[in-house]
Design an enzyme around this catalytic site. Sequence first.
Site, short mmCIF file in Angstrom:
data_model
loop_
_atom_site.label_atom_id
_atom_site.label_comp_id
_atom_site.label_asym_id
_atom_site.label_seq_id
_atom_site.Cartn_x
_atom_site.Cartn_y
_atom_site.Cartn_z
N ASP A 1 0.86 -1.18 0.00
CA ASP A 1 0.00 0.00 0.00
C ASP A 1 0.90 1.23 0.00
OD1 ASP A 1 -1.78 -2.09 0.49
OD2 ASP A 1 -3.05 -0.89 1.82
N LYS B 1 -10.17 0.43 -2.63
CA LYS B 1 -10.11 0.20 -1.18
C LYS B 1 -10.37 1.48 -0.41
CE LYS B 1 -6.97 -1.21 2.58
NZ LYS B 1 -5.63 -1.70 2.93
N LYS C 1 -6.75 3.36 -3.56
CA LYS C 1 -7.17 3.37 -2.16
C LYS C 1 -7.36 4.80 -1.71
CE LYS C 1 -5.21 2.04 2.37
NZ LYS C 1 -4.13 1.29 3.05
#
Lengths: 337, 517
Positions: free
Chosen positions: A169, A273, A237
Amino acid sequence: MTIEQSVALAPAARAIQLIGTDLTEKSLKLHLDGLSGVDAVGLEARAAGLATRSIKTTSKAWALDTIIRLIDLTTLEGADTPGKVQSLVAKAMNPDPSDPTTPRVAAVCVYGDMVADAVAALGSAHAAGGPTGINVAAVATAFPSGRASLAVKLADTRDAVAAGADEIDMVIDRGAFLSGRYGVVFEQIVAVKEACRRDDGSMAHLKVILETGELNTYDNVRKASWLAILAGADFIKTSTGKVQPAATLPVTLLMLQVVNDWNRLTGEKIGVKPAGGIRSSKDAIRYLVTVAETVGEEWLHPHLFRFGASSLLNDVLLQRQKLKTGHYSGPDYVTID
Amino acid sequence: MSFLEYAPAPESKSILHLKKDYGLFIDGDFRDGHGTPFTTISPADESPIARIANANTADVDTAVAAARRAYDKTWSRMSGADRGKYLFRIARLVQERSRELAVAESLDNGKPIKESRDVDVPLVAAWFFYYAGWADKLDHAGLGPSPRALGVAAQVIPWNFPLLMLAWKIAPALAAGNTVVLKPAETTPLSALVFAEILQQADLPAGVVNIITGAGDTGSALVNHPDVDKVAFTGSTAVGRAIARSTAGTGKKITLELGGKAANIVFDDAPMDQAIEGIVNGIFFNQGHVCCAGSRLLVQENIHDEVIDRLKQRLSTLRMGDPLDKNTDIGAINSKAQLERIRALSEVGEQEGATRWSADCEIPAKGFWFAPTIFTNVETSHRIAREEIFGPVLSVLTFRTPAEAIAKANNTPYGLSAGIWSDKGSRILGVADRLKAGVVWANTFNRFDPASPFGGYKESGYGREGGRHGLGAYLQSGWSDALPASRSPRPSRAIRPSTKAKPAEKAVRAASKGAAS
């Protein structure tokens, strides 16, 4: 400014295909500035409309189980220790000891230096990108601010991958984005994607955190989403969870619309996400509805949708127990991690 | 299993205390009508809901007489502040009983509960709150000091927003000091009768509001009644024209809110995802039973294919079915007659060469249903581009330049509303200035607010409802009479000589009529 090395890099293939081989800061900017604008009032009204869906009985039971399967159970504290990570992993593997039918979460999400501890704690339950088990996701690239040199960010990423992270991430350079240096943001994502490559040639999944709370406008979120996808993101995300506001339903809806546009254009499926601030089952169900009605139900799988959350899981477990037994228990009937 | 087949989530009907029979609400009480009663049905499954009294001309006389009495003896003598108190009380009771009203509305009309719950009923309360605030501030209504009420208002409303149209009519009328006889549509009387119970609960003085049910002949008897001072009608242009003709020269003040064929203009720089939502909301909200619906989509030619593609994808997610299910997006068509009209015009569309596409919806076996439909390749000469269909049917036309968009948008006998979608503020303002429509929405559609006047150009009617303008439609200048209305009620028309109005008053009326046309 020409983005020279990126032309040669495989992860930039999407951008080359869409914009052309003479990929420059200018061509990138022209492309992003040509995107359709976002009307904030209309976007928020649509999100509010989706939030009024009433999910009951069998639909609710399915939704609660699905939420658990989509959770990246997260601990991102300065105070994290191997013991804390072990506890988190135990919770991920066995969310509700009173009910063995409870599904497992998709992944645990930790800082890079905790990856080895997470992998060890998972043992045979480590999915390692496979279809069963639990993945290990690591935040990288000088998370959460992203304020470090590219070399440091790449080293951070490689470290985590080498330690066994299945998913990375990363954060984008919001400063570069806001000052209009889209090429810098693009190049860094391309480079981090390349750093996700393992020795055997396989790659860790790349989630690109836009930190929408700092991008401030929906137009920016749309541009950053496109930029991340063009540069090779597997997932986009919303947030680090360290900046307010974190994930919101309108922002997630907007990112899903971008993903839908990309799918219409190329047939390729990008994951989304939302992370930070989703604490209740009720909230999470609204996200499921938004996904299903925007890009379709096939996105409701861990390889295309995740919740970045820590406290959400226990609320879902409480709701799940309520649905099974007909009455609410209390916070002491679910375990803390 | 498919998540998108959400488990049923019906709103309970138990909150609605349905009676088997509903009488006419006259002089504060329910009483039998003298016409043959009729049954109101649920358009979703054609099941009967209740038996409704039918008002004949004698009942209309009784109702108008009750309204006249209440005007002379009570309402016109009451201070604005006290009238406001009643309106505030009604508004709060509407909020308190909102679920019940929403269920009644969806049951009788066929519209999805999420619309009656989230749009209709909250707007009804908002309308009463807004005009409650005006009741003691009439000096600021734009008609000079101490404006006077008109007297008895005859109000006839349509079936598409039964309760909301009732609020649009009753709230300003009462705030201005008039009394009311209102006739709801034949197919949707239920929510108005529940509202009558609210009036009793609010202790509104008897006769201030009378609600009589019946069909077209009842409405005709009401608007043509000689003791009526004001006629307010919302409905079809054909009926509006008949009312204008029959009231001409009688001195009655008149407001007509009629049909529409609104253009929803999408420029190539529009915020695309929101424009798609706006198109859907513009024509499929309330099954397209909206006089201001965006039934003509004017889309810039260079984005036509993309817009249609996205629109089809979006329409495929609409959920049609039980109006009382909280997840229903598209409810039932209100009546068999309306369904037949929609079908007939859609067939005409196909015969004229337009391309028809309908969303793949499962049509319930019983009740009146029509799948969301779009027509492409529509030319300006086609009937589906000119006539009001009043259903979930969208006609799509293209344009090349802003000038062409404006010309096509204005090329209609109607002029109620229009929409503009563009990210460019200057374009929105420039185009809006040149559209001949009473309401122009920018980057949104079908949004209503009690503070905003609403009404049409050309065959869409005259007069405005909502805002200060809507209040003015129920007032006359105080200059023509030395004494303010609150202390000097006008004598009943029944005991007046046949000339009806005093000469001075007549002149004022003639002038105001002239200004309106």
